[in-house]
Scaffold this active site. Sequence first.
Site, PDB file in Angstrom:
ATOM      1  N   GLU A  64     -11.501  30.696  -6.829  1.00 34.15           N
ATOM      2  CA  GLU A  64     -10.969  29.354  -7.132  1.00 34.15           C
ATOM      3  C   GLU A  64     -11.444  28.882  -8.497  1.00 34.15           C
ATOM      4  O   GLU A  64     -12.638  28.958  -8.795  1.00 34.15           O
ATOM      5  CB  GLU A  64     -11.451  28.398  -6.028  1.00 34.15           C
ATOM      6  CG  GLU A  64     -11.067  26.937  -6.227  1.00 34.15           C
ATOM      7  CD  GLU A  64     -11.383  26.090  -4.985  1.00 34.15           C
ATOM      8  OE1 GLU A  64     -11.253  26.609  -3.856  1.00 34.15           O
ATOM      9  OE2 GLU A  64     -11.765  24.930  -5.145  1.00 34.15           O
ATOM     10  N   GLN A  84     -13.380  17.128  -1.262  1.00 38.22           N
ATOM     11  CA  GLN A  84     -13.771  16.415  -2.484  1.00 38.22           C
ATOM     12  C   GLN A  84     -15.188  15.863  -2.342  1.00 38.22           C
ATOM     13  O   GLN A  84     -15.515  14.826  -2.875  1.00 38.22           O
ATOM     14  CB  GLN A  84     -12.750  15.308  -2.761  1.00 38.22           C
ATOM     15  CG  GLN A  84     -12.705  14.845  -4.214  1.00 38.22           C
ATOM     16  CD  GLN A  84     -12.412  15.961  -5.174  1.00 38.22           C
ATOM     17  OE1 GLN A  84     -11.271  16.374  -5.277  1.00 38.22           O
ATOM     18  NE2 GLN A  84     -13.424  16.458  -5.858  1.00 38.22           N
ATOM     19  N   ASP A 118     -15.889  29.687  -5.895  1.00 34.55           N
ATOM     20  CA  ASP A 118     -15.289  28.591  -6.654  1.00 34.55           C
ATOM     21  C   ASP A 118     -16.125  28.362  -7.910  1.00 34.55           C
ATOM     22  O   ASP A 118     -17.295  27.995  -7.817  1.00 34.55           O
ATOM     23  CB  ASP A 118     -15.260  27.322  -5.785  1.00 34.55           C
ATOM     24  CG  ASP A 118     -14.615  26.144  -6.505  1.00 34.55           C
ATOM     25  OD1 ASP A 118     -14.173  26.300  -7.662  1.00 34.55           O
ATOM     26  OD2 ASP A 118     -14.552  25.052  -5.892  1.00 34.55           O
ATOM     27  N   ASP A 144      -7.504  24.239  -8.150  1.00 33.65           N
ATOM     28  CA  ASP A 144      -8.045  23.039  -7.496  1.00 33.65           C
ATOM     29  C   ASP A 144      -7.926  21.860  -8.455  1.00 33.65           C
ATOM     30  O   ASP A 144      -6.886  21.186  -8.496  1.00 33.65           O
ATOM     31  CB  ASP A 144      -9.496  23.308  -7.059  1.00 33.65           C
ATOM     32  CG  ASP A 144     -10.196  22.080  -6.510  1.00 33.65           C
ATOM     33  OD1 ASP A 144      -9.518  21.070  -6.247  1.00 33.65           O
ATOM     34  OD2 ASP A 144     -11.442  22.109  -6.338  1.00 33.65           O
ATOM     35  N   LYS A 181      -6.197  18.627  -1.538  1.00 35.27           N
ATOM     36  CA  LYS A 181      -7.255  17.658  -1.223  1.00 35.27           C
ATOM     37  C   LYS A 181      -6.604  16.302  -0.995  1.00 35.27           C
ATOM     38  O   LYS A 181      -6.033  15.720  -1.930  1.00 35.27           O
ATOM     39  CB  LYS A 181      -8.261  17.588  -2.374  1.00 35.27           C
ATOM     40  CG  LYS A 181      -9.125  18.843  -2.508  1.00 35.27           C
ATOM     41  CD  LYS A 181     -10.169  18.684  -3.594  1.00 35.27           C
ATOM     42  CE  LYS A 181     -11.108  19.881  -3.635  1.00 35.27           C
ATOM     43  NZ  LYS A 181     -12.039  19.842  -4.780  1.00 35.27           N
ATOM     44  N   LYS A 218     -20.338  28.461  -4.478  1.00 34.81           N
ATOM     45  CA  LYS A 218     -20.174  27.918  -5.818  1.00 34.81           C
ATOM     46  C   LYS A 218     -20.707  28.922  -6.833  1.00 34.81           C
ATOM     47  O   LYS A 218     -21.837  29.419  -6.690  1.00 34.81           O
ATOM     48  CB  LYS A 218     -20.924  26.596  -5.943  1.00 34.81           C
ATOM     49  CG  LYS A 218     -20.250  25.472  -5.179  1.00 34.81           C
ATOM     50  CD  LYS A 218     -18.867  25.193  -5.740  1.00 34.81           C
ATOM     51  CE  LYS A 218     -18.274  23.931  -5.191  1.00 34.81           C
ATOM     52  NZ  LYS A 218     -16.918  23.701  -5.705  1.00 34.81           N
TER      53      LYS A 218
HETATM   54  C1  MUC Z   1     -14.560  21.883  -5.103  1.00 35.31           C
HETATM   55  O1  MUC Z   1     -13.786  22.494  -4.377  1.00 35.31           O
HETATM   56  O2  MUC Z   1     -14.501  22.097  -6.285  1.00 35.31           O
HETATM   57  C2  MUC Z   1     -16.688  20.033  -6.548  1.00 35.31           C
HETATM   58  C3  MUC Z   1     -16.062  19.486  -7.632  1.00 35.31           C
HETATM   59  C4  MUC Z   1     -14.870  18.938  -7.173  1.00 35.31           C
HETATM   60  O3  MUC Z   1     -13.994  18.368  -7.813  1.00 35.31           O
HETATM   61  O4  MUC Z   1     -14.748  19.116  -5.842  1.00 35.31           O
HETATM   62  C5  MUC Z   1     -15.898  19.771  -5.344  1.00 35.31           C
HETATM   63  C6  MUC Z   1     -15.547  20.917  -4.497  1.00 35.31           C
HETATM   64 MG    MG Z   2     -12.890  23.631  -6.141  1.00 36.14          MG
END
Ligand code: MUC
Ligand code: MG
Length: 367
Positions: free
Chosen positions: A217, A294, A191, A242, A266, A162
């Site tokens: 991402e 998610q 991400d 995403d 997702k 992250k």
């Molecule tokens: C992700 O891939 O972003 C964090 C916020 C969200 O919407 O999903 C998670 C993981």
């Molecule tokens: Mg994401």
Amino acid sequence: MKITAIEAIPFAIPYTKPLRFASGEVHAAEHVLVRVHTDDGVVGVAEAPPRPFTYGETQDGIVAVIDKVFAPQLVGLTLLEREVIGERLARTVGNPTAKSAIDMAVWDALGKILGYPVADLLGGYTDRMRVSHMLGFDEPSVMVAEAARMRDTYGISTFKVKVGRHPASLDTAVVRALRESFGDSIDLYVDGNRGWSASESMRAMTEMADLGLLFAEELCPADDVQGRRWLVERLDVPFIADESVPEPADITREVLGGSATAISIKTARMGFTRSRRAHHLAEGLGLEVVMGNQIDGQVGTACTLAFGTAFELTSRQAGELSNFLDMSDDLLAEPLRISDGVLHRSEAPGIGVEIDADKLAHYRLDR
Ligand code: MUC
Ligand code: MG
């Protein structure tokens, strides 16, 4: 095959390790278990994770929209009428995880009645996926230790880091520390959850150019239309959309507009029915796919795995299937087990999970 009732059961299970990222943080799995009952006596299950910072849904809102809007619209339809179910759900704007949990519980019930795993009904490509683990915000040394624990305990060697903090050096230091600690033995991608501007993203990616990232991402908002196109055009790694692609039409718009070159599918936000459309779009447009997380519990992870293993394209990359490891407990009678960096899907019908009645009684919030 007729739907007789749909239940929405709120539950809460604490995390042992909260996940922090640019758009929010999660300390407990305050999800909703959805059960679709049929006149065959079969019950399909799935879970809806409220993510207010991503989709605007709340746990109370998910229960309310299912009880008051969706259940009355769907009771009486059969499990084979999935287009009609989808059409009725689509009359209501938003509520992606509530709709998706219903869709997946319908597929679970259908699989149970037919006696086949949903993965086989959808495509039947493989029985396993490599696992990618998501590392939330922390100090570099803590994130390196966490990656080492995941590798040593579960054999996981792909990590999504992250990013999106200010200054960006907080994050680039983490990615560099991971690469220096593990060398080429791990795969890394980042991400940003829209935390940076396009120019901040470009500077950070330039600084990390020697770190061999697989993907980037959602580093910056898709609404920064020109900036994001500028960024995506200049990057030499695929840019995964995403949260900017909650619907199949968003995928078309973002990709044809030059704002993304890969997608995160997702199941929590698209269910199986719309995820299948997203997968076909990805095939048609020539996009790489990562099965995203998610921040799902084990029920949601089993759904991601069922879909991911159904197709070659969705099982090609490691899937994000391990967030449940950070939860203190879960609802399944037989927990999912990751070993050698791989998660195998169940051969049982439907999504292949059984809810432990005692655990559900313990964690549910409505009794
Ligand atoms: C992700 O891939 O972003 C964090 C916020 C969200 O919407 O999903 C998670 C993981
Ligand atoms: Mg994401």
